[in-house]
Design an enzyme around this catalytic site. Structure first.
Site, short mmCIF file in Angstrom:
data_model
loop_
_atom_site.label_atom_id
_atom_site.label_comp_id
_atom_site.label_asym_id
_atom_site.label_seq_id
_atom_site.Cartn_x
_atom_site.Cartn_y
_atom_site.Cartn_z
N HIS A 124 -6.07 1.37 -4.23
CA HIS A 124 -5.03 0.99 -3.28
C HIS A 124 -4.45 -0.37 -3.62
O HIS A 124 -5.07 -1.16 -4.34
CB HIS A 124 -5.56 1.01 -1.83
CG HIS A 124 -6.69 0.07 -1.56
ND1 HIS A 124 -6.66 -0.84 -0.54
CD2 HIS A 124 -7.89 -0.12 -2.17
CE1 HIS A 124 -7.78 -1.53 -0.52
NE2 HIS A 124 -8.55 -1.11 -1.51
N CYS A 181 0.81 -1.22 0.00
CA CYS A 181 0.00 0.00 0.00
C CYS A 181 0.84 1.26 0.00
O CYS A 181 0.58 2.21 -0.75
CB CYS A 181 -0.99 0.00 1.16
SG CYS A 181 -0.26 0.10 2.81
N HIS A 205 -2.49 0.95 6.88
CA HIS A 205 -2.86 0.85 5.47
C HIS A 205 -3.20 2.24 4.95
O HIS A 205 -3.76 3.06 5.69
CB HIS A 205 -4.06 -0.09 5.29
CG HIS A 205 -4.37 -0.40 3.86
ND1 HIS A 205 -3.56 -1.19 3.08
CD2 HIS A 205 -5.40 -0.01 3.07
CE1 HIS A 205 -4.09 -1.28 1.86
NE2 HIS A 205 -5.20 -0.57 1.84
#
Length: 138
Positions: free
Chosen positions: A109, A28, A97
């Site tokens: 993402h 990420c 994240h």
């Protein structure tokens, strides 16, 4: 440019701890780091927690998704990550994240699990989990 670049990378495989500078796979934070450096010339730290804690940008209220703008970074606790809540003035931020808000109620993402790639998804499925938002492009 950042959003166009992110869209062009949909489908690239996910790899936790992907090498910085690699475009063969992303996690990420390496995905966010790459698209902001390449698309906007903005240098960001390598990990999601450091990207959130970085002094660049403006913090946005995470409880008001209607105020999110394309290009905002949405942070939440992830299945893996490096947590340093003390970096946020004692607030239990728990960041692991990061996702790019692209407008229209969607995010892009790099995600692991069964998806295992860069994906475009509705942001609403994450609204309750988002605990920090940052705007780098004003």
């Amino acid at each position: 440019k950042v959003i166009c670049l992110a869209e062009s990378l949909i489908g690239v495989p996910y790899q936790y701890g992907a090498s910085e500078g690699s475009t063969a796979s992303f996690d990420c934070s390496s995905f966010i780091q790459h698209i902001f450096k390449t698309g906007a010339g903005i240098e960001l730290p390598r990990s999601a927690i450091l990207q959130a804690a970085d002094q660049q940008g403006q913090e946005i209220d995470p409880t008001k998704p209607a105020n999110f703008l394309p290009g905002d970074l949405l942070f939440r606790r992830g299945a893996q990550g490096h947590y340093r809540d003390e970096w946020f003035a004692g607030r239990p931020i728990d960041i692991g994240h990061v996702m790019l808000y692209i407008g229209g109620g969607e995010v892009i993402h790099a995600t692991g699990g069964e998806k295992g790639k860069v994906v475009r998804e509705p942001a609403e499925q994450y609204h309750e989990k988002i605990n920090f938002v940052k705007r780098l492009i004003i």
